[in-house]
Design an enzyme around this catalytic site. Structure first.
Site, PDB file in Angstrom:
ATOM      1  N   LEU A 139      46.316  42.355  36.159  1.00 12.39           N
ATOM      2  CA  LEU A 139      46.402  41.067  35.476  1.00 12.39           C
ATOM      3  C   LEU A 139      45.160  40.276  35.841  1.00 12.39           C
ATOM      4  O   LEU A 139      44.708  40.320  36.995  1.00 12.39           O
ATOM      5  CB  LEU A 139      47.646  40.297  35.923  1.00 12.39           C
ATOM      6  N   ASP A 140      44.615  39.562  34.891  1.00 14.22           N
ATOM      7  CA  ASP A 140      43.447  38.738  35.135  1.00 14.22           C
ATOM      8  C   ASP A 140      43.717  37.757  36.281  1.00 14.22           C
ATOM      9  O   ASP A 140      44.852  37.368  36.536  1.00 14.22           O
ATOM     10  CB  ASP A 140      43.098  37.987  33.846  1.00 14.22           C
ATOM     11  N   LYS A 141      42.669  37.372  36.965  1.00 15.30           N
ATOM     12  CA  LYS A 141      42.807  36.456  38.108  1.00 15.30           C
ATOM     13  C   LYS A 141      43.532  35.174  37.709  1.00 15.30           C
ATOM     14  O   LYS A 141      44.310  34.615  38.497  1.00 15.30           O
ATOM     15  CB  LYS A 141      41.421  36.117  38.660  1.00 15.30           C
TER      16      LYS A 141
ATOM     17  N   ARG B 136      41.344  42.198  28.478  1.00 12.26           N
ATOM     18  CA  ARG B 136      41.638  40.791  28.145  1.00 12.26           C
ATOM     19  C   ARG B 136      42.126  40.669  26.701  1.00 12.26           C
ATOM     20  O   ARG B 136      41.722  39.771  25.946  1.00 12.26           O
ATOM     21  CB  ARG B 136      40.406  39.919  28.388  1.00 12.26           C
TER      22      ARG B 136
ATOM     23  N   GLU C  74      45.976  42.140  29.573  1.00 12.10           N
ATOM     24  CA  GLU C  74      46.321  40.878  28.936  1.00 12.10           C
ATOM     25  C   GLU C  74      45.118  40.305  28.221  1.00 12.10           C
ATOM     26  O   GLU C  74      45.129  39.218  27.770  1.00 12.10           O
ATOM     27  CB  GLU C  74      46.868  39.875  29.965  1.00 12.10           C
TER      28      GLU C  74
END
Length: 340
Positions: A186-188, A267, A340
């Site tokens: 998952l992105d930061k 993303r 995501e």
């Protein structure tokens, strides 16, 4: 000429005669299989008729006569021959099962001389036997007998990497006592469900987009979610030199929606929204296949239950296990899919 030689000659002549017939056309003008069958029959006699009592290939021919295919359990002299499986486990599978890297990456590391079995440099195809000591880049590798799968509620600001130089890496954040690594990422700036495991087969099967496994997200954006926006998002968006798969999407509020993806482009949701002029304000993953985030508090983890594990394994049963490139001990030198 002795009896055995006569019999051999008879068999040969019958084979030859059968091949002649095979070359000629029958009365209807069609080339049929009769010649072939006579050849086959001649070869049977060639193998079986032997006054010395040595019925050559008898086991093989009986199998052909009864089942139409060779019985591998019979040897050429009609004796039982058991084929033993090679001992041990292939070195690339050993490294994958130990959570070091994928099998394909293991083969690359073997070619680079980074793996040792005992006191020698291992090569592709080597097998690890009971009692062997395996070293990867100088560090001993031991198989973990316990299969671990954690459901983690990743908070914003934590990075899905095992890279120690990243101070906010997910491994140090959790402080789990055994070596585990994330399945996907998952992105930061995203939060929600993240699975962590020590099982390389789960990584490959869950991450591989070709397996079409569902992942569900709750998204908030900076503008009103219109019907037109939902329709276009659901039917494919051109990003990253491709068009996203059709997906399920549903409005959950004036500026929020729920979306279910079956692929994991980099993303992806953020890029899809940006294509239509929307900016993602918050993004939370709430489900991966049959594993739900539920009420798990932010920053906490839980072990996947036995019932969840059994159902997950059923869902993965027919999934491809082709290797997906994922992080190894050198971390982040390879590209991960950001889901995501």
């Amino acid at each position: 000429m002795d009896d055995a030689s006569k019999i051999s000659s008879i068999g040969y002549m019958e084979v030859k005669e059968g091949m002649k017939k095979r070359r000629h056309m029958d009365d209807t003008g069609e080339k049929r299989n009769s010649g072939y069958m006579e050849v086959k029959e001649g070869m049977k006699k060639r193998r079986h008729m032997d006054d010395t009592g040595e019925k050559r290939n008898s086991g093989y021919m009986v199998a052909i006569g009864e089942t139409g295919k060779a019985d591998n359990a019979q040897g050429r002299n009609g004796t039982e021959e058991k084929q033993e499986r090679p001992a041990g486990v292939r070195i690339n599978k050993y490294l994958s099962d130990a959570g070091i890297c994928s099998r394909r990456e293991a083969d690359r590391q073997l070619q680079n001389g980074a793996v040792m079995i005992g006191g020698r440099v291992a090569v592709v195809g080597d097998r690890v036997l009971p009692g062997d000591q395996v070293y990867y880049r100088g560090r001993q590798v031991d198989l973990e007998s316990e299969h671990i799968l954690l459901a983690v509620n990743k908070p914003r600001g934590i990075v899905c990497t095992t890279q120690k130089m990243e101070k906010d890496n997910i491994v140090d954040f959790l402080h789990y006592p055994k070596r585990i690594y994330p399945i996907g990422r998952l992105d930061k700036n995203s939060e929600g469900l993240l699975l962590m495991t020590n099982r390389g087969d789960f990584v490959n099967k869950i991450m591989r987009s070709g397996n079409h496994h569902e992942k569900e997200y709750l998204v908030e954006v900076d503008q009103v979610v219109t019907d037109r926006f939902l329709h276009k998002m659901a039917n494919g968006v051109p990003i990253l030199d491709t068009v996203t798969r059709k997906c399920k999407i549903e409005r959950t509020g004036k500026k929020s929606f729920q979306i279910v993806l079956t692929q994991g482009l980099n993303r992806q949701i953020r890029r899809m929204c940006e294509y239509f002029g929307y900016r993602v304000v918050s993004l939370k993953r709430v489900r991966i296949m049959n594993i739900h985030l539920g009420n798990l508090p932010t920053g906490q983890y839980r072990h996947v239950t036995g019932q969840e594990m059994r159902r997950l394994e059923q869902m993965l049963e027919d999934s491809s296990n082709d290797t997906v490139r994922f992080e190894n001990s050198s971390m982040d030198q390879q590209l991960w899919e950001e889901e995501e």
